[in-house]
Motif scaffolding. Structure first.
Motif, PDB file in Angstrom:
ATOM      1  N   UNK A  97      -7.584   2.621  -5.846  1.00  0.00           N
ATOM      2  CA  UNK A  97      -6.901   3.909  -5.637  1.00  0.00           C
ATOM      3  C   UNK A  97      -7.827   4.731  -4.768  1.00  0.00           C
ATOM      4  N   UNK A  98      -7.280   5.235  -3.681  1.00  0.00           N
ATOM      5  CA  UNK A  98      -8.122   5.945  -2.709  1.00  0.00           C
ATOM      6  C   UNK A  98      -7.754   7.423  -2.692  1.00  0.00           C
ATOM      7  N   UNK A  99      -8.754   8.241  -2.869  1.00  0.00           N
ATOM      8  CA  UNK A  99      -8.574   9.688  -2.789  1.00  0.00           C
ATOM      9  C   UNK A  99      -9.260  10.179  -1.522  1.00  0.00           C
ATOM     10  N   UNK A 124       0.858  -1.197   0.000  1.00  0.00           N
ATOM     11  CA  UNK A 124       0.000   0.000   0.000  1.00  0.00           C
ATOM     12  C   UNK A 124       0.885   1.236   0.000  1.00  0.00           C
ATOM     13  N   UNK A 125       0.935   1.930  -1.139  1.00  0.00           N
ATOM     14  CA  UNK A 125       1.712   3.170  -1.217  1.00  0.00           C
ATOM     15  C   UNK A 125       0.851   4.345  -0.800  1.00  0.00           C
ATOM     16  N   UNK A 126       1.481   5.287  -0.115  1.00  0.00           N
ATOM     17  CA  UNK A 126       0.722   6.445   0.375  1.00  0.00           C
ATOM     18  C   UNK A 126       0.971   7.665  -0.519  1.00  0.00           C
ATOM     19  N   UNK A 180       1.798   3.889 -11.485  1.00  0.00           N
ATOM     20  CA  UNK A 180       1.156   3.521 -10.228  1.00  0.00           C
ATOM     21  C   UNK A 180      -0.358   3.431 -10.407  1.00  0.00           C
ATOM     22  N   UNK A 181      -0.935   4.380 -11.105  1.00  0.00           N
ATOM     23  CA  UNK A 181      -2.386   4.350 -11.315  1.00  0.00           C
ATOM     24  C   UNK A 181      -2.816   3.109 -12.090  1.00  0.00           C
ATOM     25  N   UNK A 198      -2.208  -1.367  -3.609  1.00  0.00           N
ATOM     26  CA  UNK A 198      -3.182  -0.292  -3.536  1.00  0.00           C
ATOM     27  C   UNK A 198      -2.483   1.042  -3.266  1.00  0.00           C
ATOM     28  N   UNK A 199      -3.228   2.092  -3.516  1.00  0.00           N
ATOM     29  CA  UNK A 199      -2.634   3.428  -3.468  1.00  0.00           C
ATOM     30  C   UNK A 199      -3.590   4.395  -2.796  1.00  0.00           C
TER      31      UNK A 199
END
Lengths: 330, 509
Positions: free
Chosen positions: B276-278, B192-194, B269-270, B215-216
């Motif tokens: 992908x969490x905003x 999980x990248x931040x 990354x996308x 996930x991002x």
């Protein structure tokens, strides 16, 4: 109409005069030889002058010089000058073939024409793009384009961009404004540090540094980098340093001028008037002071005097910014 | 091989989730770090490994946060090697290796992402396994030279070869450093990248090697922030066309190269992350515009521990004349605009104080500029630097909190202010307007919990702060709206529930 026929006729007549000089001289008739020589000396300079390249003939005194040479160096001067001009103009520098092709503007792609018009009026176009373009990328380019114009024109435009709905445009404008402010602030700090850490500075050197610091503070206000109370504060700080500089540079017209402009900005009209007067007293040209004195008169509602000052200001406004640069190149 | 320094806490067990953190937790204080700490603490049933990516080891000191018990490993990887550059030595280099790099560059130039996994695996193999690509071969091999010169001749425009060469070197060196450290990266069931950037790239590489879900989460938009930085930095040499017709060009070729680089690794990354969490709808739309697939992007908003701040809600009828600026003293927070605003405020309210509550060690040069500005605006008696403090201790004494940032996501400080019963004056960035004026119709009906002002407008900032501090009823109304808003929409339990659900879905085979 071509000057060449007249040049040729004059050269022929001068040539006849030179032949006459030789003939009468050899015949011992010095009187007629002198007349031939004088006529030749009068006829030669103008054709030679006309054959010399334009960039060397700006000064019309060259004609007198040519006459003097032709008069005091009979025969040799005339022949020598003609040969050297002909050599320089026509033998060394062969005519250049014209490599340009003429096309009609309709043949140029529309984008290029638009682009040329764009380049011709940079500041107003940048502002228009920022205010009216719906494309964010175009507005970003407009912000970047402010790098090519003066800070005085760029900063108001960047402040428009600060209100852009796209944050990339706003951030870019902010970064560019911040860079301009940082340069001035860094310069102020450098000089203030030198003033406090270098006690061996002479009074003149200190005064110069005070002056420079004052100008930097003034620029922060003048360029619009400070607003509101912060602007008032930097103006007062600028005034403080101007006053310090004036203790040593008591006859510096530019310092009084700056002090007057600061006072005008702070609405201290009497102080501004006094300092404009002192700037004039110590040599500042009337034309330079006039626009500001007009502004002061307007602020004080002395409208008749506004007209008077604008007459003087007109003389400086007839010059454009390129005039001095053109003179330098010439 | 230019391995960067790697500190490695051996994992006591394989972690559930490996958080990949670039320049944040646990070595840098800030909103994102606090969020990460909050998330880890709020999900004690999930084990976390931390992978910290920084520029060089000497830039970071002690841990800024105590690591919760469910953190089972801390690993670091650095972009800049502090080892000496190897001695120049001629070597031929591997043709296949550089052909793979060429294909990777073509991907960065816009080719289809489906080919990427295979290309990336091949390149990583050359770096990681066979070591045919390393610092020495990249710097000194004939193949490398031929590759760089070919790229230059193909596309460099009018930039100098020397500048191009050093740009390429500066761009690739961190990538090699990261790739070389892959073997030391913690094993986890989910990566999980931040952020995107190098953290996102590293996540993609780990996903490729270990075939695990990736996930991002993005708080700001990394690519956008890099683009702005790159527009302004002066160490990129460029041929400036001062008199010609280059108004249509955005940047010089070298700047564009850097921008494309970050855009490409962002797209990478996308394309690889799911979900992908905003944190805001605005960010979600931006991610989609930058290449994320809309179906993969979800908004999970931030939350705050309401109980922690509840005791602070009891406040006097009139606002204390203490303005709080809670944040790091760094350019993105635009402390200078706040200080300029204080000049106006101090003139009108001579007893007011401004407390700057945040660290100054991240950008000492900027911090010094701010202190110089305090001196030049004669604010020494009014501006007080508190340094880093416990937020709950200082909030009790404040009348209003100010956020003058030029870029934000969904600032945690606003939620904490609301939770403690304080209004906010903030710049119109990120989700600030939504947080202050309301998002949905129901939210708007609560009223304004402060004021929104344009960025870099000290006068507007001062005006709104003075309005709040001078008018008791206005202040009380803003406070009430703040508390209602945070209670209804920003309880951290919602954040934990969302992430618990997302992690469980990713952890389930």
């Amino acid at each position: 109409m071509s000057k060449m026929p007249i040049i040729v006729i004059m050269l022929i007549m001068a040539g006849i005069g030179q032949i006459g000089l030789i003939y009468f001289f050899l015949a011992g008739d010095f009187y007629h030889a002198s007349i031939s020589h004088v006529l030749s000396a009068i006829l030669l300079p103008w054709p030679i002058f006309s054959l010399i390249a334009d960039r060397y003939t700006k000064n019309k005194m060259l004609l007198l010089l040519l006459f003097i040479w032709c008069f005091f160096i009979p025969l040799v001067a005339g022949i020598g000058l003609l040969l050297s001009v002909a050599w320089a103009s026509y033998v060394i520098k062969a005519p250049v073939k014209n490599n340009f092709t003429t096309i009609n503007t309709q043949d140029i792609p529309t984008g290029v024409i638009k682009h040329i018009a764009y380049v011709q009026n940079i500041s107003s176009n940048i502002r228009s793009v920022l205010e009216y373009s719906s494309a964010a990328e175009e507005r970003i380019r407009a912000v970047l384009a402010t790098r090519k114009i003066s800070d005085q024109n760029a900063i108001p435009i960047l402040q428009i961009a600060l209100k852009d709905p796209i944050d990339e445009v706003r951030l870019l404008a902010y970064s560019m404004l911040n860079t301009k402010e940082k340069k001035l602030s860094a310069a102020i700090q450098t000089h203030l540090n030198e003033l406090s850490h270098m006690p061996a500075l002479s009074e003149m050197e200190k005064a110069s540094k005070y002056y420079y610091v004052a100008e930097c503070y003034w620029e922060l206000s003048f360029l619009g980098l400070e607003q509101g109370e912060a602007k008032v504060h930097v103006l007062k700080t600028a005034d403080y340093f101007v006053t310090k500089a004036l203790k040593t540079l008591i006859r510096d017209a530019e310092l009084y001028f700056l002090k007057a402009r600061i006072a005008l900005e702070l609405a201290q009209y009497q102080l501004a008037k006094n300092n404009f007067r002192l700037a004039r007293k110590f040599g500042m040209p009337v034309e330079k002071l006039a626009p500001y004195q007009a502004e002061l008169a307007f602020a004080e509602k002395r409208y008749a005097e506004v007209q008077y000052f604008m007459q003087h200001a007109k003389k400086s406004s007839e010059k454009n910014r390129l005039t001095d640069m053109v003179k330098q190149w010439l | 091989m230019a391995i960067t320094r790697l500190r490695h806490t051996p994992p006591s067990e394989q972690a559930d989730v490996c958080l990949i953190l670039e320049g944040t937790y646990p070595y840098i204080r800030g909103g994102v770090s606090s969020w990460v700490h909050q998330l880890i603490s709020g999900l004690p049933e999930i084990t976390f490994a931390l992978l910290f990516i920084g520029d060089k080891p000497s830039s970071y000191g002690e841990l800024r946060y105590p690591l919760p018990d469910n953190v089972v490993a801390l690993t670091e990887a650095y972009l800049v090697s502090e080892q000496a550059t190897p001695e120049p030595k001629a070597c031929p280099g591997s043709k296949q290796a550089f052909e793979s790099i060429h294909r990777l560059h073509e991907y960065f130039g816009g080719q289809h992402a489906k080919a990427l996994s295979a290309i990336l695996k091949r390149v990583m193999g050359f770096i990681h396994d066979s070591k045919e690509i390393n610092t020495e071969t990249f710097l000194y091999s004939r193949e490398s030279w031929d590759f760089i010169t070919a790229q230059y001749e193909k596309s460099s425009g009018d930039s100098s070869f020397l500048d191009y060469f050093w740009t390429i070197r500066a761009m690739h060196a961190p990538l090699f450093s990261l790739m070389a450290s892959l073997s030391k990266a913690p094993h986890a069931r989910v990566y999980h990248s931040i952020s995107t950037g190098y953290a996102g790239l590293y996540g993609v590489m780990l996903q490729t090697i270990h075939q695990r879900p990736f996930m991002l989460t993005e708080h700001g938009i990394y690519t956008k922030e890099r683009k702005i930085d790159l527009a302004q930095i002066e160490w990129i040499n460029e041929t400036v066309d001062r008199y010609g017709s280059s108004l249509d060009k955005e940047f010089s070729y070298l700047r564009q190269l850097w921008i494309r680089f970050f855009e490409s690794i962002g797209r990478l990354a996308y394309s690889s992350a799911k979900p992908i969490l905003a944190i805001t709808e605005g960010n979600r739309l931006r991610q989609i515009a930058d290449g994320a697939v809309a179906d993969n992007v979800t908004v999970v908003t931030n939350g705050v521990d309401l109980k922690k701040f509840a005791a602070l809600r009891d406040r006097p009828a009139s606002p204390p004349l203490v303005i709080g600026f809670i944040g790091r003293v760094v350019p993105i927070k635009d402390v200078k605009t706040f200080l300029r605003a204080m000049r106006s405020i101090y003139t009108k309210l001579p007893t007011v104080q401004a407390w700057i509550i945040g660290g100054e060690d991240e950008d000492p040069k900027y911090a010094m500029e701010c202190r110089d500005l305090v001196a030049s605006l004669s604010l020494q008696d009014c501006v007080i630097y508190k340094g880093f403090c416990n937020v709950t201790e200082v909030m009790a004494e404040l009348g209003v909190i100010v956020l003058s940032s030029i870029s934000e996501g969904l600032p945690l400080v606003i939620l904490e202010a609301y939770a403690s019963g304080l209004p906010i004056v903030a710049t119109d960035v990120g989700a600030c307007r939504e947080l202050i004026e309301g998002g949905s119709a129901e939210d708007k009906a609560i009223g304004h919990s402060g004021a929104v002002v344009p960025i870099a407008n000290a006068e507007a900032l001062a005006t709104e702060i003075i309005k709040l501090l001078s008018n008791r009823d206005h202040w009380q109304a803003a406070r009430t709206a703040a508390m209602q808003r945070v209670d209804r929409y920003f309880d951290e339990e919602n954040l934990f529930d969302n992430y618990r659900r997302i992690y469980q879905a990713a952890l389930t085979p």
